[in-house]
Design a protein around this motif. Structure first.
Motif, PDB file in Angstrom:
ATOM      1  N   THR A  46       7.304  94.729  52.286  1.00 36.98           N
ATOM      2  CA  THR A  46       6.849  95.723  53.265  1.00 36.98           C
ATOM      3  C   THR A  46       7.072  97.131  52.735  1.00 36.98           C
ATOM      4  OG1 THR A  46       7.370  94.226  55.085  1.00 36.98           O
ATOM      5  CG2 THR A  46       7.141  96.548  55.635  1.00 36.98           C
ATOM      6  N   ILE A  47       8.257  97.350  52.130  1.00 33.51           N
ATOM      7  CA  ILE A  47       8.568  98.663  51.561  1.00 33.51           C
ATOM      8  C   ILE A  47       7.599  98.995  50.422  1.00 33.51           C
ATOM      9  CG2 ILE A  47      10.274  99.919  50.172  1.00 33.51           C
ATOM     10  CD1 ILE A  47      12.449  98.558  51.881  1.00 33.51           C
ATOM     11  N   LEU A  48       7.400  98.062  49.505  1.00 35.67           N
ATOM     12  CA  LEU A  48       6.529  98.312  48.355  1.00 35.67           C
ATOM     13  C   LEU A  48       5.093  98.589  48.807  1.00 35.67           C
ATOM     14  CD1 LEU A  48       7.816  95.578  45.903  1.00 35.67           C
ATOM     15  CD2 LEU A  48       8.016  98.042  45.594  1.00 35.67           C
ATOM     16  N   ASP A  49       4.590  97.789  49.731  1.00 37.85           N
ATOM     17  CA  ASP A  49       3.223  97.992  50.202  1.00 37.85           C
ATOM     18  C   ASP A  49       3.090  99.332  50.917  1.00 37.85           C
ATOM     19  OD1 ASP A  49       2.304  94.505  50.992  1.00 37.85           O
ATOM     20  OD2 ASP A  49       2.332  95.629  49.113  1.00 37.85           O
ATOM     21  N   PHE A  50       4.144  99.746  51.598  1.00 34.90           N
ATOM     22  CA  PHE A  50       4.092 101.043  52.259  1.00 34.90           C
ATOM     23  C   PHE A  50       4.089 102.178  51.243  1.00 34.90           C
ATOM     24  CE2 PHE A  50       4.215 104.286  55.214  1.00 34.90           C
ATOM     25  CZ  PHE A  50       5.296 105.137  55.006  1.00 34.90           C
ATOM     26  N   LEU A  51       4.875 102.049  50.179  1.00 35.69           N
ATOM     27  CA  LEU A  51       4.839 103.042  49.098  1.00 35.69           C
ATOM     28  C   LEU A  51       3.410 103.146  48.561  1.00 35.69           C
ATOM     29  CD1 LEU A  51       7.971 102.350  46.827  1.00 35.69           C
ATOM     30  CD2 LEU A  51       7.728 103.988  48.637  1.00 35.69           C
ATOM     31  N   ALA A  52       2.777 102.004  48.367  1.00 31.54           N
ATOM     32  CA  ALA A  52       1.416 101.993  47.833  1.00 31.54           C
ATOM     33  C   ALA A  52       0.452 102.698  48.781  1.00 31.54           C
ATOM     34  CB  ALA A  52       0.958 100.563  47.566  1.00 31.54           C
ATOM     35  N   VAL A  53       0.598 102.475  50.086  1.00 30.94           N
ATOM     36  CA  VAL A  53      -0.280 103.132  51.076  1.00 30.94           C
ATOM     37  C   VAL A  53      -0.111 104.644  50.997  1.00 30.94           C
ATOM     38  CG1 VAL A  53      -0.567 103.546  53.557  1.00 30.94           C
ATOM     39  CG2 VAL A  53      -0.436 101.220  52.702  1.00 30.94           C
ATOM     40  N   LEU A  63      10.171 111.766  44.906  1.00 29.66           N
ATOM     41  CA  LEU A  63       9.884 110.742  45.909  1.00 29.66           C
ATOM     42  C   LEU A  63      11.195 110.275  46.522  1.00 29.66           C
ATOM     43  CD1 LEU A  63       7.271 108.589  43.939  1.00 29.66           C
ATOM     44  CD2 LEU A  63       6.818 110.331  45.648  1.00 29.66           C
ATOM     45  N   LEU A  64      11.150 109.829  47.759  1.00 32.75           N
ATOM     46  CA  LEU A  64      12.344 109.263  48.388  1.00 32.75           C
ATOM     47  C   LEU A  64      12.668 107.920  47.747  1.00 32.75           C
ATOM     48  CD1 LEU A  64      11.647 110.001  52.178  1.00 32.75           C
ATOM     49  CD2 LEU A  64      13.415 111.035  50.758  1.00 32.75           C
ATOM     50  N   GLU A  65      13.928 107.503  47.883  1.00 31.70           N
ATOM     51  CA  GLU A  65      14.294 106.158  47.456  1.00 31.70           C
ATOM     52  C   GLU A  65      13.518 105.145  48.290  1.00 31.70           C
ATOM     53  OE1 GLU A  65      16.399 104.959  45.013  1.00 31.70           O
ATOM     54  OE2 GLU A  65      16.072 107.048  44.426  1.00 31.70           O
ATOM     55  N   PRO A  66      13.031 104.053  47.685  1.00 30.15           N
ATOM     56  CA  PRO A  66      12.230 103.066  48.424  1.00 30.15           C
ATOM     57  C   PRO A  66      12.874 102.621  49.737  1.00 30.15           C
ATOM     58  CG  PRO A  66      12.229 102.519  46.098  1.00 30.15           C
ATOM     59  CD  PRO A  66      13.115 103.713  46.249  1.00 30.15           C
ATOM     60  N   THR A  67      14.189 102.441  49.750  1.00 31.05           N
ATOM     61  CA  THR A  67      14.842 101.952  50.966  1.00 31.05           C
ATOM     62  C   THR A  67      14.847 102.992  52.079  1.00 31.05           C
ATOM     63  OG1 THR A  67      16.918 102.571  49.949  1.00 31.05           O
ATOM     64  CG2 THR A  67      16.324 100.248  49.862  1.00 31.05           C
ATOM     65  N   GLN A  68      14.603 104.249  51.747  1.00 30.63           N
ATOM     66  CA  GLN A  68      14.564 105.293  52.781  1.00 30.63           C
ATOM     67  C   GLN A  68      13.162 105.481  53.345  1.00 30.63           C
ATOM     68  OE1 GLN A  68      16.072 108.403  50.007  1.00 30.63           O
ATOM     69  NE2 GLN A  68      17.447 108.902  51.673  1.00 30.63           N
ATOM     70  N   THR A  69      12.152 104.963  52.642  1.00 30.13           N
ATOM     71  CA  THR A  69      10.779 105.347  52.974  1.00 30.13           C
ATOM     72  C   THR A  69      10.304 104.804  54.317  1.00 30.13           C
ATOM     73  OG1 THR A  69       9.952 103.491  51.683  1.00 30.13           O
ATOM     74  CG2 THR A  69      10.075 105.632  50.586  1.00 30.13           C
ATOM     75  N   SER A  93      11.868 106.769  57.087  1.00 33.56           N
ATOM     76  CA  SER A  93      11.403 108.153  57.097  1.00 33.56           C
ATOM     77  C   SER A  93       9.929 108.250  57.471  1.00 33.56           C
ATOM     78  CB  SER A  93      11.581 108.794  55.717  1.00 33.56           C
ATOM     79  OG  SER A  93      12.921 108.694  55.302  1.00 33.56           O
ATOM     80  N   GLY A  94       9.191 107.174  57.267  1.00 31.97           N
ATOM     81  CA  GLY A  94       7.761 107.179  57.587  1.00 31.97           C
ATOM     82  C   GLY A  94       6.891 107.752  56.496  1.00 31.97           C
ATOM     83  N   THR A  95       7.497 108.067  55.335  1.00 27.07           N
ATOM     84  CA  THR A  95       6.730 108.585  54.221  1.00 27.07           C
ATOM     85  C   THR A  95       7.549 108.455  52.946  1.00 27.07           C
ATOM     86  OG1 THR A  95       5.616 110.524  53.272  1.00 27.07           O
ATOM     87  CG2 THR A  95       7.551 110.959  54.612  1.00 27.07           C
ATOM     88  N   VAL A  96       6.875 108.533  51.796  1.00 26.32           N
ATOM     89  CA  VAL A  96       7.578 108.478  50.520  1.00 26.32           C
ATOM     90  C   VAL A  96       7.892 109.897  50.018  1.00 26.32           C
ATOM     91  CG1 VAL A  96       5.449 108.412  49.147  1.00 26.32           C
ATOM     92  CG2 VAL A  96       7.494 107.368  48.248  1.00 26.32           C
ATOM     93  N   PHE A  97       7.366 110.932  50.717  1.00 32.27           N
ATOM     94  CA  PHE A  97       7.512 112.319  50.260  1.00 32.27           C
ATOM     95  C   PHE A  97       8.554 113.059  51.092  1.00 32.27           C
ATOM     96  CE2 PHE A  97       3.959 111.906  47.478  1.00 32.27           C
ATOM     97  CZ  PHE A  97       2.988 111.165  48.145  1.00 32.27           C
ATOM     98  N   PRO A  98       9.648 113.517  50.470  1.00 31.24           N
ATOM     99  CA  PRO A  98      10.696 114.192  51.245  1.00 31.24           C
ATOM    100  C   PRO A  98      10.204 115.455  51.948  1.00 31.24           C
ATOM    101  CG  PRO A  98      11.149 114.306  48.873  1.00 31.24           C
ATOM    102  CD  PRO A  98      10.011 113.386  49.046  1.00 31.24           C
ATOM    103  N   GLU A  99       9.258 116.163  51.335  1.00 33.65           N
ATOM    104  CA  GLU A  99       8.795 117.417  51.936  1.00 33.65           C
ATOM    105  C   GLU A  99       7.983 117.195  53.208  1.00 33.65           C
ATOM    106  OE1 GLU A  99       8.205 116.431  48.847  1.00 33.65           O
ATOM    107  OE2 GLU A  99       6.066 116.399  48.391  1.00 33.65           O
ATOM    108  N   LEU A 100       7.517 115.989  53.432  1.00 31.59           N
ATOM    109  CA  LEU A 100       6.770 115.692  54.660  1.00 31.59           C
ATOM    110  C   LEU A 100       7.641 115.024  55.715  1.00 31.59           C
ATOM    111  CD1 LEU A 100       3.340 114.534  53.194  1.00 31.59           C
ATOM    112  CD2 LEU A 100       3.709 116.494  54.663  1.00 31.59           C
ATOM    113  N   ALA A 101       8.823 114.576  55.318  1.00 30.55           N
ATOM    114  CA  ALA A 101       9.745 113.935  56.255  1.00 30.55           C
ATOM    115  C   ALA A 101      10.536 115.013  57.009  1.00 30.55           C
ATOM    116  CB  ALA A 101      10.700 113.026  55.495  1.00 30.55           C
TER     117      ALA A 101
END
Lengths: 91, 49, 200
Positions: free
Chosen positions: A11-18, B28-34, B37-45
């Protein structure tokens, strides 16, 4: 990895991809982002194959099905409580 | 020099247009935080806190 | 085309029933600023998009909104699972219940059935992107109001995720607009040859 753990990682990986894909849609020349996106998809692909092998098909009209049983109809479905993992208490 | 995750100059050549600064990839944020946080980008969180 | 992946974009695992809350959250399923409207809006607008980036963004965000629709439907479904009939009236859920039981029906919190009147697909690339930016802000505000309505972390986590997605989507539509400005400006460039003998 148990099922919940594997599903969480996937779920985390697929969300990163999105999120990366949406970024790339407006920044199609960002090579760093492309590299990161590809590496995420690569890891997700591998994990998805493992998950499907152990726990059944994930994609409609795309995933392989076992000859002797059609697991697609297995419950629970994703909108049911029992399907989902606990999100809280992240490292 | 620290990476600023957005363009700092916007070229305006006419009125009656809205502009949103283009994002730039820094970290980018650490995968476990994403997910949380709802996003992979810290500047948008943590927006509009 | 669309393929279904049998998992949620973000997990929904609700332990405590709350039909009163479900009656509010349903607004993000079929209400004015909800995910059904969002996905239909973007997926309809993509046909008249002009730049490759905006076509991709409309397509991809429209697709992601369908995943969000699924999350909201799941939240409402799980909040009403096995509810005590005595709870229904107490929770103010009775008017929804008589028409839909504990089923999920696209409507707003005040019971207005979903209508395409909540969205616009104007066929104008500039207008459409502004429409979308406004839509994302309205959705963000709605999630913020909804988050004020509960303390349940099982519900707050998905709502917080969805709220953040609206902010990211707003940014992407704004970036698509940038590309459309360039396209519009390029289209209106007139190149005039300088006549021979003309002084600088």
């Amino acid at each position: 990895m148990n099922r919940d753990c594997m599903l969480k990682r996937l779920t985390i990986l697929d969300f990163l991809a999105v999120d990366l894909q949406l970024y790339l849609d407006s920044h199609p020349d960002d090579e760093n982002a492309i590299t990161k996106y590809n590496s995420v998809v690569d890891e997700a692909d591998g994990l998805r194959a493992q998950y499907e092998d152990l726990y059944g098909p994930l994609f409609s009209f795309r995933s392989y099905s076992k000859r002797d049983e059609f697991n697609w109809t297995d419950c629970p479905w994703p909108w049911e409580n029992g399907f989902n993992f606990e999100i809280g208490g992240d490292e | 020099m620290a990476c600023r995750p957005f363009e700092e100059t916007i070229h305006v050549n006419r009125l009656a247009r809205a502009y949103v600064p283009m994002q730039k990839l820094c970290t980018l944020l650490e995968p476990t935080q994403t997910l949380l946080s709802g996003t992979v980008f810290p500047e948008l969180a943590d927006f509009y806190k | 085309m669309w393929i279904y992946e049998k998992k949620m974009e973000f997990p929904v695992k609700i332990k405590k029933q709350d039909p009163a809350l479900a009656k509010l959250i349903i607004t993000q399923y079929g209400g004015p600023d909800g995910e059904l409207g969002a996905s239909l809006r973007y997926l309809s607008q993509r046909y008249s998009a002009v730049t490759p980036q905006s076509k991709a963004i409309l397509n991809d965000i429209g697709t992601e909104e369908l995943a969000h629709l699924e999350m909201i439907g799941s939240i409402c479904h799980q909040l009403c699972r096995d509810i005590d009939p005595e709870e229904i009236k107490k929770a103010g859920f009775d008017s929804y219940y008589v028409d839909h039981g504990t089923g999920v029906y696209p409507s707003s919190a005040s019971g207005v059935p979903f209508t395409a009147a909540v969205l616009q697909s104007k066929g104008d690339p500039v207008t459409d992107l502004y429409e979308n930016m406004a839509a994302e802000q309205k959705a963000r505000s709605t999630y913020e109001y909804l988050m004020q309505m509960t303390d349940d972390p099982d519900v707050l986590e998905p709502l917080r995720f969805l709220r953040e997605r609206e902010i990211v989507h707003f940014q992407r539509f704004g970036e698509a607009l940038e590309g459309v400005w360039e396209y519009m400006d390029r289209k209106r460039q007139f190149i005039v040859q300088k006549p021979e003998g003309m002084k600088e």
